[in-house]
Design a protein around this motif. Structure first.
Motif, PDB file in Angstrom:
ATOM      1  N   ALA A  14      26.249  44.628  51.915  1.00 23.01           N
ATOM      2  CA  ALA A  14      26.817  45.874  51.396  1.00 23.01           C
ATOM      3  C   ALA A  14      27.570  45.576  50.107  1.00 23.01           C
ATOM      4  O   ALA A  14      28.025  44.453  49.876  1.00 23.01           O
ATOM      5  CB  ALA A  14      27.758  46.490  52.430  1.00 23.01           C
ATOM      6  N   ARG A  15      27.687  46.582  49.270  1.00 21.61           N
ATOM      7  CA  ARG A  15      28.502  46.466  48.062  1.00 21.61           C
ATOM      8  C   ARG A  15      29.960  46.662  48.477  1.00 21.61           C
ATOM      9  O   ARG A  15      30.250  47.429  49.407  1.00 21.61           O
ATOM     10  CB  ARG A  15      28.117  47.537  47.046  1.00 21.61           C
ATOM     11  CG  ARG A  15      26.666  47.500  46.624  1.00 21.61           C
ATOM     12  CD  ARG A  15      26.359  46.536  45.528  1.00 21.61           C
ATOM     13  NE  ARG A  15      27.116  46.836  44.323  1.00 21.61           N
ATOM     14  CZ  ARG A  15      27.317  45.951  43.344  1.00 21.61           C
ATOM     15  NH1 ARG A  15      26.808  44.751  43.424  1.00 21.61           N
ATOM     16  NH2 ARG A  15      28.013  46.274  42.278  1.00 21.61           N
ATOM     17  N   VAL A  16      30.866  45.974  47.803  1.00 26.68           N
ATOM     18  CA  VAL A  16      32.293  46.095  48.102  1.00 26.68           C
ATOM     19  C   VAL A  16      33.046  46.402  46.816  1.00 26.68           C
ATOM     20  O   VAL A  16      32.909  45.678  45.825  1.00 26.68           O
ATOM     21  CB  VAL A  16      32.856  44.809  48.749  1.00 26.68           C
ATOM     22  CG1 VAL A  16      34.373  44.922  48.940  1.00 26.68           C
ATOM     23  CG2 VAL A  16      32.164  44.518  50.076  1.00 26.68           C
ATOM     24  N   ALA A  17      33.815  47.488  46.851  1.00 20.22           N
ATOM     25  CA  ALA A  17      34.688  47.849  45.727  1.00 20.22           C
ATOM     26  C   ALA A  17      36.126  47.723  46.214  1.00 20.22           C
ATOM     27  O   ALA A  17      36.476  48.251  47.273  1.00 20.22           O
ATOM     28  CB  ALA A  17      34.404  49.268  45.262  1.00 20.22           C
ATOM     29  N   HIS A  18      36.928  47.029  45.456  1.00 14.04           N
ATOM     30  CA  HIS A  18      38.341  46.839  45.797  1.00 14.04           C
ATOM     31  C   HIS A  18      39.195  47.662  44.832  1.00 14.04           C
ATOM     32  O   HIS A  18      39.070  47.522  43.617  1.00 14.04           O
ATOM     33  CB  HIS A  18      38.711  45.350  45.696  1.00 14.04           C
ATOM     34  CG  HIS A  18      40.159  45.073  45.873  1.00 14.04           C
ATOM     35  ND1 HIS A  18      40.782  44.030  45.244  1.00 14.04           N
ATOM     36  CD2 HIS A  18      41.123  45.688  46.616  1.00 14.04           C
ATOM     37  CE1 HIS A  18      42.069  44.018  45.578  1.00 14.04           C
ATOM     38  NE2 HIS A  18      42.292  45.018  46.404  1.00 14.04           N
ATOM     39  N   ILE A  19      40.030  48.522  45.391  1.00 13.32           N
ATOM     40  CA  ILE A  19      41.030  49.232  44.600  1.00 13.32           C
ATOM     41  C   ILE A  19      42.356  48.575  44.947  1.00 13.32           C
ATOM     42  O   ILE A  19      42.796  48.603  46.101  1.00 13.32           O
ATOM     43  CB  ILE A  19      41.067  50.736  44.938  1.00 13.32           C
ATOM     44  CG1 ILE A  19      39.699  51.378  44.728  1.00 13.32           C
ATOM     45  CG2 ILE A  19      42.132  51.428  44.078  1.00 13.32           C
ATOM     46  CD1 ILE A  19      39.614  52.819  45.215  1.00 13.32           C
ATOM     47  N   GLY A  20      42.968  47.967  43.956  1.00 15.55           N
ATOM     48  CA  GLY A  20      44.203  47.233  44.201  1.00 15.55           C
ATOM     49  C   GLY A  20      45.013  47.056  42.944  1.00 15.55           C
ATOM     50  O   GLY A  20      44.648  47.545  41.871  1.00 15.55           O
ATOM     51  N   ALA A  21      46.096  46.330  43.079  1.00 20.76           N
ATOM     52  CA  ALA A  21      46.985  46.074  41.939  1.00 20.76           C
ATOM     53  C   ALA A  21      46.882  44.643  41.444  1.00 20.76           C
ATOM     54  O   ALA A  21      47.214  44.358  40.295  1.00 20.76           O
ATOM     55  CB  ALA A  21      48.429  46.385  42.335  1.00 20.76           C
ATOM     56  N   ASN A  22      46.429  43.759  42.298  1.00 18.79           N
ATOM     57  CA  ASN A  22      46.439  42.336  42.002  1.00 18.79           C
ATOM     58  C   ASN A  22      45.011  41.820  41.769  1.00 18.79           C
ATOM     59  O   ASN A  22      44.270  41.614  42.721  1.00 18.79           O
ATOM     60  CB  ASN A  22      47.095  41.598  43.189  1.00 18.79           C
ATOM     61  CG  ASN A  22      47.200  40.109  42.974  1.00 18.79           C
ATOM     62  OD1 ASN A  22      46.949  39.597  41.898  1.00 18.79           O
ATOM     63  ND2 ASN A  22      47.566  39.408  44.032  1.00 18.79           N
ATOM     64  N   PRO A  23      44.622  41.602  40.512  1.00 19.77           N
ATOM     65  CA  PRO A  23      43.258  41.144  40.236  1.00 19.77           C
ATOM     66  C   PRO A  23      43.014  39.698  40.675  1.00 19.77           C
ATOM     67  O   PRO A  23      41.883  39.311  40.936  1.00 19.77           O
ATOM     68  CB  PRO A  23      43.119  41.291  38.727  1.00 19.77           C
ATOM     69  CG  PRO A  23      44.501  41.288  38.198  1.00 19.77           C
ATOM     70  CD  PRO A  23      45.391  41.813  39.285  1.00 19.77           C
TER      71      PRO A  23
END
Length: 185
Positions: free
Chosen positions: A106-115
């Motif tokens: 599966a594709r995974v998209a991360h929405i976060g503050a810390n790259p």
């Protein structure tokens, strides 16, 4: 301090934060959502609450959305997208789920503050909300609000922005959206 003073501070923080999110990364996330057969969401705590609202809003637009752990959650496949909400990118449960999703291609998209976090090992795409995490790293933007409230608020408004982008891009009649709204209430 009065309500007006405090709400003005919060609005200013939200405005500055939302303006700081990279437009291209949001456009890419929208493309990922549109290409996916199903969109799964995972997070913990208050982040999960914001993600549940985003999942519901996208479901109103006809997107097949699921929150990881819900009783009717189907299997994830290589045609699907997992959206991970984690400011720090270090929360254990989202990390485990992202790793598992990658095992099913599966594709995974991360929405976060810390790259620069552990989640980057499992993410195909990253949308940065540039605010303070629980680690208070030097490159993070501080907030007057308690804990990570600014992240959760920004996550919710980012989701509503994605929804409005879909509405406008697909020229969806707003009144027709009520057909997707819960009607057993």
């Amino acid at each position: 301090m009065s309500y007006n003073d405090v709400q003005n501070e919060i609005k200013a923080e939200l405005s500055n934060t939302l303006e700081s999110i990279d437009n291209d990364s949001v456009e890419t996330l929208l493309k990922e959502i549109k290409q996916a057969d199903k969109v799964f969401f995972v997070g913990v705590g208050r982040v999960l609450l914001s993600l549940q609202a985003v999942a519901k809003r996208l479901a109103h637009l006809g997107v097949k959305t699921y929150v990881v752990g819900q009783i009717t959650e189907p299997a994830i496949t290589d045609k699907d997208l997992l959206i991970v909400g984690s400011g720090s990118g270090e929360s254990a449960f989202p990390l485990i789920i992202a790793k598992k999703a990658k095992q099913f291609d599966a594709r995974v998209a991360h929405i976060g503050a810390n790259p620069d976090c552990s989640m980057k090992d499992y993410s195909d795409h990253f949308v940065r909300i540039p605010v303070a995490t629980k680690f208070n790293l030097p490159n993070e933007t501080p907030s007057v609000q308690p804990m990570t409230s600014l992240f959760e608020q920004s996550l919710l408004l980012l989701g509503d922005s994605l929804a409005l982008m879909l509405v406008r891009e697909q020229n969806i009649d707003m009144h027709s959206l009520w057909e997707y709204h819960a009607n057993l209430e």
